[in-house]
Scaffold this motif. Structure first.
Motif, PDB file in Angstrom:
ATOM      1  N   GLY A 102     -10.994   7.355  15.445  1.00  0.00           N
ATOM      2  CA  GLY A 102     -11.526   7.814  14.167  1.00  0.00           C
ATOM      3  C   GLY A 102     -10.713   7.365  12.986  1.00  0.00           C
ATOM      4  N   THR A 103     -10.240   6.115  13.011  1.00  0.00           N
ATOM      5  CA  THR A 103      -9.361   5.619  11.957  1.00  0.00           C
ATOM      6  C   THR A 103     -10.070   4.709  10.987  1.00  0.00           C
ATOM      7  N   GLY A 104     -11.393   4.636  11.043  1.00  0.00           N
ATOM      8  CA  GLY A 104     -12.131   3.692  10.215  1.00  0.00           C
ATOM      9  C   GLY A 104     -12.096   4.015   8.758  1.00  0.00           C
ATOM     10  N   ALA A 105     -12.691   3.102   7.957  1.00  0.00           N
ATOM     11  CA  ALA A 105     -12.656   3.245   6.507  1.00  0.00           C
ATOM     12  C   ALA A 105     -13.353   4.494   6.041  1.00  0.00           C
ATOM     13  N   GLY A 106     -14.297   5.012   6.854  1.00  0.00           N
ATOM     14  CA  GLY A 106     -15.024   6.192   6.408  1.00  0.00           C
ATOM     15  C   GLY A 106     -14.306   7.486   6.688  1.00  0.00           C
ATOM     16  N   THR A 107     -13.135   7.450   7.292  1.00  0.00           N
ATOM     17  CA  THR A 107     -12.407   8.668   7.610  1.00  0.00           C
ATOM     18  C   THR A 107     -12.008   9.395   6.348  1.00  0.00           C
ATOM     19  N   ARG A 147      18.073   8.478 -10.682  1.00  0.00           N
ATOM     20  CA  ARG A 147      16.857   9.303 -10.688  1.00  0.00           C
ATOM     21  C   ARG A 147      15.645   8.434 -10.991  1.00  0.00           C
ATOM     22  N   GLY A 148      15.774   7.533 -11.972  1.00  0.00           N
ATOM     23  CA  GLY A 148      14.675   6.638 -12.300  1.00  0.00           C
ATOM     24  C   GLY A 148      14.320   5.720 -11.157  1.00  0.00           C
ATOM     25  N   TYR A 149      15.332   5.183 -10.489  1.00  0.00           N
ATOM     26  CA  TYR A 149      15.090   4.312  -9.338  1.00  0.00           C
ATOM     27  C   TYR A 149      14.396   5.086  -8.214  1.00  0.00           C
ATOM     28  N   SER A 150      14.766   6.337  -8.040  1.00  0.00           N
ATOM     29  CA  SER A 150      14.171   7.140  -6.973  1.00  0.00           C
ATOM     30  C   SER A 150      12.717   7.475  -7.286  1.00  0.00           C
ATOM     31  N   LEU A 151      12.423   7.807  -8.534  1.00  0.00           N
ATOM     32  CA  LEU A 151      11.033   8.061  -8.925  1.00  0.00           C
ATOM     33  C   LEU A 151      10.202   6.799  -8.759  1.00  0.00           C
ATOM     34  N   ALA A 152      10.782   5.660  -9.106  1.00  0.00           N
ATOM     35  CA  ALA A 152      10.073   4.392  -8.906  1.00  0.00           C
ATOM     36  C   ALA A 152       9.817   4.145  -7.420  1.00  0.00           C
ATOM     37  N   GLY A 153      10.773   4.501  -6.594  1.00  0.00           N
ATOM     38  CA  GLY A 153      10.594   4.345  -5.157  1.00  0.00           C
ATOM     39  C   GLY A 153       9.469   5.210  -4.624  1.00  0.00           C
ATOM     40  N   LEU A 154       9.368   6.443  -5.139  1.00  0.00           N
ATOM     41  CA  LEU A 154       8.265   7.321  -4.748  1.00  0.00           C
ATOM     42  C   LEU A 154       6.931   6.714  -5.178  1.00  0.00           C
ATOM     43  N   ALA A 155       6.888   6.211  -6.418  1.00  0.00           N
ATOM     44  CA  ALA A 155       5.655   5.605  -6.920  1.00  0.00           C
ATOM     45  C   ALA A 155       5.251   4.400  -6.085  1.00  0.00           C
ATOM     46  N   GLU A 156       6.212   3.581  -5.723  1.00  0.00           N
ATOM     47  CA  GLU A 156       5.904   2.387  -4.943  1.00  0.00           C
ATOM     48  C   GLU A 156       5.428   2.746  -3.541  1.00  0.00           C
ATOM     49  N   THR A 157       6.008   3.786  -2.961  1.00  0.00           N
ATOM     50  CA  THR A 157       5.586   4.200  -1.635  1.00  0.00           C
ATOM     51  C   THR A 157       4.130   4.651  -1.651  1.00  0.00           C
ATOM     52  N   GLY A 158       3.761   5.437  -2.677  1.00  0.00           N
ATOM     53  CA  GLY A 158       2.365   5.848  -2.801  1.00  0.00           C
ATOM     54  C   GLY A 158       1.442   4.680  -3.073  1.00  0.00           C
ATOM     55  N   ARG A 159       1.924   3.711  -3.832  1.00  0.00           N
ATOM     56  CA  ARG A 159       1.087   2.546  -4.154  1.00  0.00           C
ATOM     57  C   ARG A 159       0.789   1.716  -2.921  1.00  0.00           C
ATOM     58  N   ILE A 160       1.789   1.467  -2.085  1.00  0.00           N
ATOM     59  CA  ILE A 160       1.513   0.632  -0.910  1.00  0.00           C
ATOM     60  C   ILE A 160       0.633   1.373   0.091  1.00  0.00           C
ATOM     61  N   GLN A 161       0.579   2.708  -0.014  1.00  0.00           N
ATOM     62  CA  GLN A 161      -0.351   3.445   0.832  1.00  0.00           C
ATOM     63  C   GLN A 161      -1.783   3.328   0.312  1.00  0.00           C
ATOM     64  N   GLY A 162      -1.934   2.910  -0.929  1.00  0.00           N
ATOM     65  CA  GLY A 162      -3.267   2.709  -1.469  1.00  0.00           C
ATOM     66  C   GLY A 162      -3.801   3.868  -2.275  1.00  0.00           C
ATOM     67  N   ASP A 163      -2.977   4.865  -2.570  1.00  0.00           N
ATOM     68  CA  ASP A 163      -3.454   6.003  -3.365  1.00  0.00           C
ATOM     69  C   ASP A 163      -3.093   5.779  -4.824  1.00  0.00           C
ATOM     70  N   TYR A 164      -3.884   4.951  -5.493  1.00  0.00           N
ATOM     71  CA  TYR A 164      -3.582   4.576  -6.877  1.00  0.00           C
ATOM     72  C   TYR A 164      -3.788   5.737  -7.835  1.00  0.00           C
ATOM     73  N   ASN A 218      -3.276   2.359  10.211  1.00  0.00           N
ATOM     74  CA  ASN A 218      -3.584   3.754   9.949  1.00  0.00           C
ATOM     75  C   ASN A 218      -2.413   4.654  10.323  1.00  0.00           C
ATOM     76  N   ARG A 219      -1.744   4.320  11.424  1.00  0.00           N
ATOM     77  CA  ARG A 219      -0.595   5.128  11.852  1.00  0.00           C
ATOM     78  C   ARG A 219       0.558   5.012  10.872  1.00  0.00           C
ATOM     79  N   ILE A 220       0.734   3.821  10.294  1.00  0.00           N
ATOM     80  CA  ILE A 220       1.769   3.658   9.268  1.00  0.00           C
ATOM     81  C   ILE A 220       1.395   4.442   8.020  1.00  0.00           C
ATOM     82  N   GLY A 221       0.088   4.531   7.752  1.00  0.00           N
ATOM     83  CA  GLY A 221      -0.385   5.246   6.572  1.00  0.00           C
ATOM     84  C   GLY A 221      -0.811   4.327   5.449  1.00  0.00           C
ATOM     85  N   LEU A 222      -1.210   3.103   5.775  1.00  0.00           N
ATOM     86  CA  LEU A 222      -1.563   2.116   4.749  1.00  0.00           C
ATOM     87  C   LEU A 222      -3.079   2.024   4.629  1.00  0.00           C
ATOM     88  N   ARG A 223      -3.658   2.866   3.767  1.00  0.00           N
ATOM     89  CA  ARG A 223      -5.107   2.928   3.657  1.00  0.00           C
ATOM     90  C   ARG A 223      -5.702   1.626   3.145  1.00  0.00           C
TER      91      ARG A 223
END
Length: 382
Positions: A355-360, A133-150, A327-332
């Protein structure tokens, strides 16, 4: 942000190596893990031991994933899950789902990663396996982090760090420290980032975690390069990390090491050498079907070639294409790096037909990611 390292951290363990493979070290050579895993998996299948087959299949899946053998890893985690489900073992099912979710993130399938990691966390809770469970929560956190949503994952990283310290789990302590450090580095808090990466390296070294140590050295090299311009120290750190990666045969970590070496050389104005390293890393990431690493290497390659005289129109066109890919991968965060590169190279603003620019505007995480993170309950690890 980070507390003090305990005087005697526990030796790092590899809970993904289970059953007949439970004695393997976290530093075991991946070809060795794979060879033993295949032998033990065959023995378990011949004996009709479904739970053991699930355990051995998990090790096979993880070894293949880390070696960059993606299709084999995909088959192995699914077979592990089927065996665990047939055995009616929730914990083993959770581990297989965790492996599948981690593989999905590595392949750039982030929505699938959130779904599988969320399911893994739920199965781990039902099965009473707080480690998976801990490893899975860490995996969720890491996925959000690499997307850039700190903002979405920063607190979860902190919670997981506190829990890892409480439980004396050196490997997860190192992972959390590195994740938090990376967020600080990406937002310009270099002093905090360096302190955390150094703590991670010390913790990993004392816990005999070569993998975590290599990643931490890479982080330190990045910061001393960008903050201090200390090229030789950065390259020395990366050489030490590369040695560890080669010992264990960490294909992905080695490719990221090469990309970082390219970054260090690029910042130092050594563009021809940087171009060679970026091209090498790009080939390595493509071989292992890792689109995030490939895109970041390609970005470095475009920048180096622009500095070496490539015409502006070609540079702008490739940067625009690369931004669309990210942008298609989801890496802001990575997508925004492309716009900064265009400005740096004097070829912006880039054409933006989709319409995938930084201002989107709009949410960073997909709905499945938001839902999975909302359900992430660290208290459930106690």
């Amino acid at each position: 942000m980070a507390g003090q390292v305990t005087d005697r951290p526990a030796r790092a363990s590899a809970p993904e190596y289970q059953g007949a493979l439970g004695s393997l070290s976290v530093n075991a050579s991946l070809p060795e893990v794979l060879a033993r895993g295949v032998r033990e998996l065959q023995a378990a299948e011949e004996a009709g031991d479904l739970r053991e087959a699930a355990r051995c299949g998990l090790a096979v899946a993880e070894a293949c994933r880390r070696l960059g053998r993606i299709e084999e890893a995909d088959r192995a985690w699914k077979a592990s899950y089927r065996a665990a489900r047939s055995a009616g073992h929730e914990g083993a099912m959770a581990w297989a789902l965790w492996s599948g979710g981690t593989l999905a993130r590595q392949r750039g399938a982030l929505r699938l990663a959130y779904r599988l990691l969320g399911l893994a966390a739920e199965a781990g809770e039902r099965g009473g396996d707080i480690v998976v469970r801990g490893y899975s929560l860490a995996g969720l956190a890491e996925t959000g982090r690499i997307q850039g949503d700190y903002e979405a994952v920063g607190r979860l990283h902190e919670q997981l760090l506190a829990e890892a310290r409480r439980r004396g789990e050196a490997r997860h302590t190192v992972w959390a420290l590195e994740g938090i450090a990376q967020m600080h580095r990406n937002t310009g808090s270099y002093d905090k980032a360096l302190a955390l990466f150094e703590e991670a390296a010390e913790t990993a070294s004392r816990a005999e975690d070569r993998r975590g140590w290599a990643w931490a050295l890479r982080g330190i090299a990045d910061v001393v390069s960008v903050r201090d311009g200390d090229v030789e120290r950065a390259l020395s750190l990366l050489s030490r990390a590369e040695e560890a990666c080669r010992e264990i045969r960490l294909a992905s970590a080695l490719a990221y090491n090469h990309k970082m070496r390219g970054n260090v050389l690029y910042r130092a104005g050594r563009h021809e050498q940087a171009r060679e390293l970026y091209a090498q890393a790009l080939a390595e990431f493509r071989d292992m079907e890792e689109p995030r690493g490939a895109a970041l290497s390609r970005l470095g390659l475009v920048k180096a070639e622009a500095r070496l005289g490539r015409e502006a129109a070609r540079t702008a066109a490739e940067l625009a294409e690369l931004r669309t890919t990210l942008n298609r991968i989801g890496l802001r965060h990575a997508r925004d790096m492309v716009d900064k590169a265009a400005a740096e190279l004097g070829v912006g603003p880039l054409p933006d037909p989709e319409g995938t620019g930084a201002g989107t505007d709009g949410p960073v995480l997909p709905a499945v990611g938001t839902d999975a993170l909302r359900k992430a309950d660290v208290e459930g690890l106690r």
